[in-house]
Enzyme design. Sequence first.
Site, PDB file in Angstrom:
ATOM      1  N   LYS A  20       0.858  -1.199   0.000  1.00  0.00           N
ATOM      2  CA  LYS A  20       0.000   0.000   0.000  1.00  0.00           C
ATOM      3  C   LYS A  20       0.886   1.239   0.000  1.00  0.00           C
ATOM      4  O   LYS A  20       1.676   1.458   0.915  1.00  0.00           O
ATOM      5  CB  LYS A  20      -0.901  -0.005   1.244  1.00  0.00           C
ATOM      6  CG  LYS A  20      -1.668   1.321   1.466  1.00  0.00           C
ATOM      7  CD  LYS A  20      -2.568   1.261   2.706  1.00  0.00           C
ATOM      8  CE  LYS A  20      -3.194   2.626   3.022  1.00  0.00           C
ATOM      9  NZ  LYS A  20      -4.030   2.616   4.237  1.00  0.00           N
ATOM     10  N   ASP A  56      -2.777  10.328   3.356  1.00  0.00           N
ATOM     11  CA  ASP A  56      -4.145   9.885   3.625  1.00  0.00           C
ATOM     12  C   ASP A  56      -4.830  10.881   4.550  1.00  0.00           C
ATOM     13  O   ASP A  56      -4.681  10.816   5.769  1.00  0.00           O
ATOM     14  CB  ASP A  56      -4.125   8.487   4.260  1.00  0.00           C
ATOM     15  CG  ASP A  56      -5.528   7.986   4.573  1.00  0.00           C
ATOM     16  OD1 ASP A  56      -6.510   8.581   4.077  1.00  0.00           O
ATOM     17  OD2 ASP A  56      -5.637   6.982   5.320  1.00  0.00           O
ATOM     18  N   LYS A  72     -10.095  12.769   8.435  1.00  0.00           N
ATOM     19  CA  LYS A  72      -9.490  12.411   9.723  1.00  0.00           C
ATOM     20  C   LYS A  72      -9.598  13.627  10.645  1.00  0.00           C
ATOM     21  O   LYS A  72      -9.161  14.727  10.276  1.00  0.00           O
ATOM     22  CB  LYS A  72      -8.023  12.003   9.527  1.00  0.00           C
ATOM     23  CG  LYS A  72      -7.882  10.662   8.825  1.00  0.00           C
ATOM     24  CD  LYS A  72      -6.483  10.130   8.888  1.00  0.00           C
ATOM     25  CE  LYS A  72      -6.357   8.792   8.165  1.00  0.00           C
ATOM     26  NZ  LYS A  72      -7.030   7.679   8.878  1.00  0.00           N
ATOM     27  N   ASP A  77       1.619   6.623   5.399  1.00  0.00           N
ATOM     28  CA  ASP A  77       0.659   5.648   4.896  1.00  0.00           C
ATOM     29  C   ASP A  77       1.161   4.944   3.621  1.00  0.00           C
ATOM     30  O   ASP A  77       0.451   4.158   3.019  1.00  0.00           O
ATOM     31  CB  ASP A  77      -0.693   6.334   4.641  1.00  0.00           C
ATOM     32  CG  ASP A  77      -1.861   5.390   4.839  1.00  0.00           C
ATOM     33  OD1 ASP A  77      -1.680   4.350   5.497  1.00  0.00           O
ATOM     34  OD2 ASP A  77      -2.958   5.688   4.316  1.00  0.00           O
ATOM     35  N   ASP A 118     -12.202   6.887   4.123  1.00  0.00           N
ATOM     36  CA  ASP A 118     -10.950   6.681   4.863  1.00  0.00           C
ATOM     37  C   ASP A 118     -10.533   5.207   4.872  1.00  0.00           C
ATOM     38  O   ASP A 118      -9.442   4.869   5.320  1.00  0.00           O
ATOM     39  CB  ASP A 118     -11.115   7.199   6.295  1.00  0.00           C
ATOM     40  CG  ASP A 118      -9.779   7.459   6.978  1.00  0.00           C
ATOM     41  OD1 ASP A 118      -8.742   7.410   6.282  1.00  0.00           O
ATOM     42  OD2 ASP A 118      -9.784   7.706   8.194  1.00  0.00           O
ATOM     43  N   GLU A 129      -9.476   3.557   2.415  1.00  0.00           N
ATOM     44  CA  GLU A 129      -9.041   3.665   1.017  1.00  0.00           C
ATOM     45  C   GLU A 129      -7.970   2.653   0.640  1.00  0.00           C
ATOM     46  O   GLU A 129      -7.866   2.249  -0.505  1.00  0.00           O
ATOM     47  CB  GLU A 129      -8.529   5.093   0.747  1.00  0.00           C
ATOM     48  CG  GLU A 129      -7.064   5.384   1.144  1.00  0.00           C
ATOM     49  CD  GLU A 129      -6.768   5.209   2.627  1.00  0.00           C
ATOM     50  OE1 GLU A 129      -7.711   5.338   3.424  1.00  0.00           O
ATOM     51  OE2 GLU A 129      -5.598   4.932   2.979  1.00  0.00           O
ATOM     52  N   ARG A 143      -7.601  -0.501   1.209  1.00  0.00           N
ATOM     53  CA  ARG A 143      -8.102  -1.770   0.676  1.00  0.00           C
ATOM     54  C   ARG A 143      -8.601  -1.616  -0.746  1.00  0.00           C
ATOM     55  O   ARG A 143      -8.642  -2.586  -1.501  1.00  0.00           O
ATOM     56  CB  ARG A 143      -9.186  -2.319   1.620  1.00  0.00           C
ATOM     57  CG  ARG A 143     -10.361  -1.386   1.809  1.00  0.00           C
ATOM     58  CD  ARG A 143     -11.158  -1.689   3.064  1.00  0.00           C
ATOM     59  NE  ARG A 143     -10.448  -1.327   4.289  1.00  0.00           N
ATOM     60  CZ  ARG A 143     -10.901  -1.543   5.513  1.00  0.00           C
ATOM     61  NH1 ARG A 143     -12.095  -2.117   5.680  1.00  0.00           N
ATOM     62  NH2 ARG A 143     -10.205  -1.184   6.570  1.00  0.00           N
TER      63      ARG A 143
HETATM   64  N1  BES Z   1      -4.008   4.698   6.913  1.00  0.00           N
HETATM   65  C1  BES Z   1      -5.069   4.409   7.794  1.00  0.00           C
HETATM   66  C2  BES Z   1      -4.671   3.452   8.918  1.00  0.00           C
HETATM   67  C3  BES Z   1      -3.702   3.978   9.950  1.00  0.00           C
HETATM   68  C4  BES Z   1      -4.163   4.564  11.107  1.00  0.00           C
HETATM   69  C5  BES Z   1      -2.349   3.805   9.777  1.00  0.00           C
HETATM   70  C6  BES Z   1      -3.269   5.009  12.068  1.00  0.00           C
HETATM   71  C7  BES Z   1      -1.452   4.256  10.742  1.00  0.00           C
HETATM   72  C8  BES Z   1      -1.917   4.848  11.888  1.00  0.00           C
HETATM   73  C9  BES Z   1      -6.227   3.777   7.027  1.00  0.00           C
HETATM   74  O1  BES Z   1      -6.375   4.184   5.718  1.00  0.00           O
HETATM   75  C10 BES Z   1      -7.474   4.155   7.748  1.00  0.00           C
HETATM   76  O2  BES Z   1      -7.808   5.296   7.774  1.00  0.00           O
HETATM   77  N2  BES Z   1      -8.145   3.159   8.344  1.00  0.00           N
HETATM   78  C11 BES Z   1      -9.331   3.381   9.048  1.00  0.00           C
HETATM   79  C12 BES Z   1     -10.259   2.261   8.654  1.00  0.00           C
HETATM   80  C13 BES Z   1     -11.679   2.493   9.038  1.00  0.00           C
HETATM   81  C14 BES Z   1     -12.271   3.630   8.267  1.00  0.00           C
HETATM   82  C15 BES Z   1     -12.455   1.222   8.776  1.00  0.00           C
HETATM   83  C16 BES Z   1      -9.033   3.348  10.534  1.00  0.00           C
HETATM   84  O3  BES Z   1      -8.177   2.557  10.962  1.00  0.00           O
HETATM   85  O4  BES Z   1      -9.633   4.106  11.274  1.00  0.00           O
HETATM   86 ZN    ZN Z   2      -4.711   4.837   4.756  1.00  0.00          ZN
HETATM   87 MN    MN Z   3      -7.536   5.919   5.544  1.00  0.00          MN
END
Ligand code: BES
Ligand code: ZN
Ligand code: MN
Length: 491
Positions: free
Chosen positions: A256, A261, A268, A279, A338, A340, A342
């Site tokens: 990825k 992000d 966020k 990210d 968010d 994204e 996947r």
């Molecule tokens: N890039 C983030 C995950 C992340 C969070 C990486 C904190 C490093 C530190 C990912 O794209 C994301 O935002 N995931 C969400 C998923 C949710 C919307 C199902 C998350 O973890 O809140």
């Molecule tokens: Zn992300």
């Molecule tokens: Mn995200």
Amino acid sequence: MYRTIRTGSPRKSTLLVGLPTGTTRLPKPLVAFDEAHGARIRQAMKSRMFSGKEGDVVVEGDDVLLVGLGDQNTIDLNSIRRLGGRLVRKLHAMDIQALDVQLDLTIPRRIADPESVGQALAEGMVLANWEVDFFDGKASTNEPASGSLSLGASCQEVRGGMRRGIILAESTNESRRLSATPPNICVPSWVAQQARAAARKHGMKCRVISFAEAKRLGMGGLVNVGIGSSNKPCMMILEHKPARPRPGHRLALVGKTMTYDSGGYSLKISNTMKGMKYDMNGGAAVFGAMIAIARLKLPVHVFGVLPCAENLVSGDAYRPDDIITMFNGVTVEVTNTDAEGRLILGDALSWTCRKIKPTAIVDVATLTGGVVVGLGHFCAGLWCEDAPFRNQIEEAAESTGERVWQLPLWEAHRKFMRAQHADLWNSGPNRNAHPIQGAAFLSYFVDDDVPWAHLDIAGVSAVDKRDDLHVVGPTGYGVRLLSELVARTGA
Ligand code: BES
Ligand code: ZN
Ligand code: MN
């Protein structure tokens, strides 16, 4: 810190020897060295500063360095790596330019063979020597890197191990350089340039699927995630094709690579956006691993796939409620912009299955915050329902010290990702088991007959506290693990 750390056979060098806790008599293999150095090892042993504990260092004259190896029963590759990390700072402060490594003499072979000792020590040194100094400006008070360290050993296996360790750690540092480059510079086209340059330098092939081509190919995930930014998405494919690869193996590593992000319209909030330049660490891990694999000339045919995009907000951006069609024809209702990672990975995985026809796939991603809550910075989350492949990954992780922990992926989890008005949703209605939701979503994009592993590295790919091997910032987690996995493939 040092400008360079290399292997060499220096004329005047400092002897590096180690003893475990509780050693009372000079071990036989050190007797000759002790005589040659005016009994200074014996002298160092007697020092009040030395008990053999991990962290003990005694300097005698300018030609003998005695270090503590810790309890005989806890010495392992990790403790040797950490020792390398702590030592390099000391050596630089003492202005030592050449080291004669003799640690293998006092580390029993059943704990580590001489090659592994050399490798772990050099890895630790080169990893800990790395700093984020490329953005130091006119007002910087940091000391610029200076001098060089030359690592020698009379044992040929130790020398070979050190050479290997330096390559692995330098490749990890290349990965960290990409991660640490801020998102105003590190945009998808910049990553593409880096991939092309690395391919040229290390004898790999590189193909870049442009935004226009991704649209033509029907990569709805990659296109929609990246469409809101004026830095348009793309996908890089690095290929390492050795002259005589081990037959029957085509390994694909998919990372990825979100250069930023923001969350998109599912923005966020509070301060959770800060740090999202990291990210892309999954892609950076694959990038570094491909460099290591090429430099080590590993005899395995390997592909590195980097779907790369920036998740921003604009009049063109995708939105919650959009329904998009992925490369493999699966439709996805976007419930959260968010989630994204996947989406870009889904396209990359199904493209990889169709075009590369790999014999096994590993994807690496900073996929969820949930895995950070669950596992912290101690290990990555691992999903792999193929037991032999999982064992290989677990063994590789054990040897490189990049730990993994398996989490489940059952039919019930997969079913949970099915949506009302499209085949799937990209995120369920709540955060229950959300790291597993991510893995379950991805499984719809991998062919059933291909062994596949998913690593969620959100908790381990960067640290906010320095340790023996890392400064605050990216760790390069995964580079050595993936390289080790490739080295073991078909061996
Ligand atoms: N890039 C983030 C995950 C992340 C969070 C990486 C904190 C490093 C530190 C990912 O794209 C994301 O935002 N995931 C969400 C998923 C949710 C919307 C199902 C998350 O973890 O809140
Ligand atoms: Zn992300
Ligand atoms: Mn995200």
